[in-house]
Design a protein around this motif. Structure first.
Motif, PDB file in Angstrom:
ATOM      1  N   GLN A  58     128.036  84.323  83.884  1.00  0.00           N
ATOM      2  CA  GLN A  58     126.737  84.854  84.267  1.00  0.00           C
ATOM      3  C   GLN A  58     126.014  85.400  83.040  1.00  0.00           C
ATOM      4  OE1 GLN A  58     126.829  87.257  88.048  1.00  0.00           O
ATOM      5  NE2 GLN A  58     129.032  87.084  87.776  1.00  0.00           N
ATOM      6  N   LEU A  59     124.707  85.318  83.077  1.00  0.00           N
ATOM      7  CA  LEU A  59     123.876  85.794  81.977  1.00  0.00           C
ATOM      8  C   LEU A  59     122.855  86.781  82.519  1.00  0.00           C
ATOM      9  CD1 LEU A  59     123.584  85.199  78.913  1.00  0.00           C
ATOM     10  CD2 LEU A  59     121.810  83.536  79.500  1.00  0.00           C
ATOM     11  N   LEU A  60     122.818  87.984  81.923  1.00  0.00           N
ATOM     12  CA  LEU A  60     121.830  89.003  82.282  1.00  0.00           C
ATOM     13  C   LEU A  60     120.943  89.247  81.079  1.00  0.00           C
ATOM     14  CD1 LEU A  60     120.580  91.217  84.043  1.00  0.00           C
ATOM     15  CD2 LEU A  60     122.420  92.748  83.278  1.00  0.00           C
ATOM     16  N   ILE A  61     119.648  88.985  81.225  1.00  0.00           N
ATOM     17  CA  ILE A  61     118.702  89.120  80.119  1.00  0.00           C
ATOM     18  C   ILE A  61     117.807  90.317  80.389  1.00  0.00           C
ATOM     19  CG2 ILE A  61     116.874  88.001  78.808  1.00  0.00           C
ATOM     20  CD1 ILE A  61     118.078  85.316  79.691  1.00  0.00           C
ATOM     21  N   GLU A  62     117.959  91.344  79.567  1.00  0.00           N
ATOM     22  CA  GLU A  62     117.133  92.538  79.691  1.00  0.00           C
ATOM     23  C   GLU A  62     115.845  92.340  78.895  1.00  0.00           C
ATOM     24  OE1 GLU A  62     117.196  97.388  78.873  1.00  0.00           O
ATOM     25  OE2 GLU A  62     119.028  96.199  78.599  1.00  0.00           O
ATOM     26  N   ILE A  63     114.720  92.330  79.591  1.00  0.00           N
ATOM     27  CA  ILE A  63     113.408  92.210  78.972  1.00  0.00           C
ATOM     28  C   ILE A  63     112.843  93.620  78.810  1.00  0.00           C
ATOM     29  CG2 ILE A  63     111.076  91.260  79.172  1.00  0.00           C
ATOM     30  CD1 ILE A  63     113.200  89.116  78.824  1.00  0.00           C
ATOM     31  N   ALA A  64     112.911  94.142  77.598  1.00  0.00           N
ATOM     32  CA  ALA A  64     112.350  95.462  77.300  1.00  0.00           C
ATOM     33  C   ALA A  64     110.982  95.239  76.662  1.00  0.00           C
ATOM     34  CB  ALA A  64     113.267  96.223  76.351  1.00  0.00           C
ATOM     35  N   TYR A  65     109.952  95.819  77.241  1.00  0.00           N
ATOM     36  CA  TYR A  65     108.606  95.539  76.737  1.00  0.00           C
ATOM     37  C   TYR A  65     107.775  96.814  76.716  1.00  0.00           C
ATOM     38  CZ  TYR A  65     107.222  95.651  81.671  1.00  0.00           C
ATOM     39  OH  TYR A  65     106.998  96.045  82.970  1.00  0.00           O
ATOM     40  N   VAL A  66     106.940  96.914  75.703  1.00  0.00           N
ATOM     41  CA  VAL A  66     105.996  98.024  75.628  1.00  0.00           C
ATOM     42  C   VAL A  66     104.939  97.821  76.710  1.00  0.00           C
ATOM     43  CG1 VAL A  66     104.259  99.159  74.196  1.00  0.00           C
ATOM     44  CG2 VAL A  66     106.412  98.372  73.176  1.00  0.00           C
ATOM     45  N   THR A  67     104.529  98.894  77.328  1.00  0.00           N
ATOM     46  CA  THR A  67     103.511  98.821  78.380  1.00  0.00           C
ATOM     47  C   THR A  67     102.312  97.988  77.918  1.00  0.00           C
ATOM     48  OG1 THR A  67     104.141 100.991  79.240  1.00  0.00           O
ATOM     49  CG2 THR A  67     101.961 100.174  79.832  1.00  0.00           C
ATOM     50  N   GLY A  68     101.957  96.992  78.729  1.00  0.00           N
ATOM     51  CA  GLY A  68     100.835  96.118  78.405  1.00  0.00           C
ATOM     52  C   GLY A  68     101.235  94.862  77.660  1.00  0.00           C
ATOM     53  N   ARG A  70     104.156  92.857  78.473  1.00  0.00           N
ATOM     54  CA  ARG A  70     105.173  92.098  79.194  1.00  0.00           C
ATOM     55  C   ARG A  70     104.906  90.598  79.006  1.00  0.00           C
ATOM     56  NH1 ARG A  70     107.612  92.932  85.222  1.00  0.00           N
ATOM     57  NH2 ARG A  70     108.079  90.757  85.720  1.00  0.00           N
ATOM     58  N   PRO A  71     105.954  89.794  78.792  1.00  0.00           N
ATOM     59  CA  PRO A  71     105.742  88.343  78.649  1.00  0.00           C
ATOM     60  C   PRO A  71     105.298  87.727  79.963  1.00  0.00           C
ATOM     61  CG  PRO A  71     108.076  88.845  78.799  1.00  0.00           C
ATOM     62  CD  PRO A  71     107.369  90.166  78.677  1.00  0.00           C
ATOM     63  N   THR A  72     104.704  86.551  79.892  1.00  0.00           N
ATOM     64  CA  THR A  72     104.206  85.882  81.081  1.00  0.00           C
ATOM     65  C   THR A  72     105.356  85.351  81.934  1.00  0.00           C
ATOM     66  OG1 THR A  72     104.046  83.729  79.982  1.00  0.00           O
ATOM     67  CG2 THR A  72     102.114  85.179  79.855  1.00  0.00           C
ATOM     68  N   ASP A  73     105.140  85.311  83.238  1.00  0.00           N
ATOM     69  CA  ASP A  73     106.142  84.756  84.149  1.00  0.00           C
ATOM     70  C   ASP A  73     106.413  83.288  83.825  1.00  0.00           C
ATOM     71  OD1 ASP A  73     106.343  87.179  85.456  1.00  0.00           O
ATOM     72  OD2 ASP A  73     105.001  86.608  87.109  1.00  0.00           O
ATOM     73  N   GLU A  74     105.365  82.569  83.444  1.00  0.00           N
ATOM     74  CA  GLU A  74     105.525  81.141  83.132  1.00  0.00           C
ATOM     75  C   GLU A  74     106.472  80.948  81.950  1.00  0.00           C
ATOM     76  OE1 GLU A  74     102.860  77.210  81.850  1.00  0.00           O
ATOM     77  OE2 GLU A  74     101.876  79.102  82.365  1.00  0.00           O
ATOM     78  N   ALA A  75     106.324  81.775  80.914  1.00  0.00           N
ATOM     79  CA  ALA A  75     107.198  81.650  79.746  1.00  0.00           C
ATOM     80  C   ALA A  75     108.644  81.957  80.104  1.00  0.00           C
ATOM     81  CB  ALA A  75     106.727  82.577  78.628  1.00  0.00           C
ATOM     82  N   LEU A  76     108.860  82.982  80.928  1.00  0.00           N
ATOM     83  CA  LEU A  76     110.225  83.330  81.320  1.00  0.00           C
ATOM     84  C   LEU A  76     110.848  82.232  82.172  1.00  0.00           C
ATOM     85  CD1 LEU A  76     109.893  87.155  82.097  1.00  0.00           C
ATOM     86  CD2 LEU A  76     110.750  86.045  80.011  1.00  0.00           C
TER      87      LEU A  76
END
Length: 267
Positions: A58-68, A70-76
């Motif tokens: 299993q792979l868990l990817i933590e996306i930590a992003y500065v407010t404003g 966040r990467p696009t859903d399409e890219a993820l």
């Protein structure tokens, strides 16, 4: 069954950190020791674990992003498809960690390492391998805009990377052809290629295809791991050229890179 939730630029930063374990308090008030040592290794050290299911399925990817930022859903979604295509992981999940701005004009890699130490929540546990990706609101300290040299991302540990999201968005703002999600996808895939050990960064090449003028990058034209994707300007030109020819904007791995991944447990 897969569960869905919803470029090193592009430099390769190789760091090696010592063992570490921290005591944290869980929701029940009990101290729990978290062994972080397996996530503090050199870039490429976990290539086989990422590609195969020998130790982690299993792979868990933590996306930590500065407010404003966040990467696009399409890219993820594109990124997840890339991982599904090249690894044997069928259970890939994302967690999201919104963070305040560090209020820095530029970021040194040491500062990014410190931010990870303060904010990362996901580490390897049982059959789950954890990845940390930080989406920053400040450019890399090494950027030289007067020379057109800007970094879009970097890997600096075996399970850690940074995406310079503000730089990426500023760059795409000048294009009428390539989208933010296109560049996010290309950057994520390229950087993760380095975590896979490409090129000659933990995954031994079956055939010699490393660029003699650009360490850890591929010499094959059009490959995702080409050094021309190292910096924002040249990467944008390559993607715009692909689009103008009716090709997909995001480059793919060439046959040599795929062969290397297959030799180290991947697809």
């Amino acid at each position: 069954m897969k569960k869905r939730k919803l470029f090193l630029p592009l430099m390769v930063m190789v760091f090696l950190f010592g063992c570490s374990s921290d005591n944290e308090t869980n929701s029940g008030g009990t101290n729990v020791t978290i062994d972080k040592s397996a996530n503090l290794l050199a870039t490429g050290a976990s290539a086989n674990d990422l590609l195969s299911n020998n130790n982690f399925d299993q792979l868990l990817i933590e996306i930590a992003y500065v407010t404003g930022f966040r990467p696009t859903d399409e890219a993820l979604e594109n990124f997840e498809n890339f991982l599904m295509q090249r690894t044997f992981k069928q259970n890939i999940q994302f967690s999201f960690n919104e963070l305040p701005s560090p209020n820095e004009e530029t970021l040194l890699l040491d500062e990014i390492v410190d931010l990870e130490s303060e904010n990362r929540t996901a580490y390897n546990q049982g059959g789950t391998l954890a990845i940390y990706i930080y989406f920053a609101d400040a450019p890399a300290d090494s950027d030289d805009e007067s020379e057109g040299v800007v970094s879009l991302g970097a890997v600096y540990r075996n399970t850690s990377m940074v995406i310079y999201e503000k730089t990426l968005r500023d760059l795409v703002g000048n294009s009428v052809i390539v989208t933010v999600s296109d560049v996010e996808t290309a950057t994520l895939n390229h950087e993760f290629g380095h975590l896979f050990g490409l090129v000659n960064l933990g995954t031994t090449p079956v055939n010699d295809h490393e660029d003699p003028d650009a360490e850890n990058h591929c010499v094959v034209n059009g490959c995702l791991m080409r050094a021309e994707l190292q910096f924002g300007g040249t990467m944008m030109k390559a993607m715009e050229s692909n689009t103008s020819k009716g090709l997909a904007a995001v480059p793919e791995l060439d046959a040599e890179c795929i062969l290397d991944l297959q030799s180290n447990g991947g697809r």
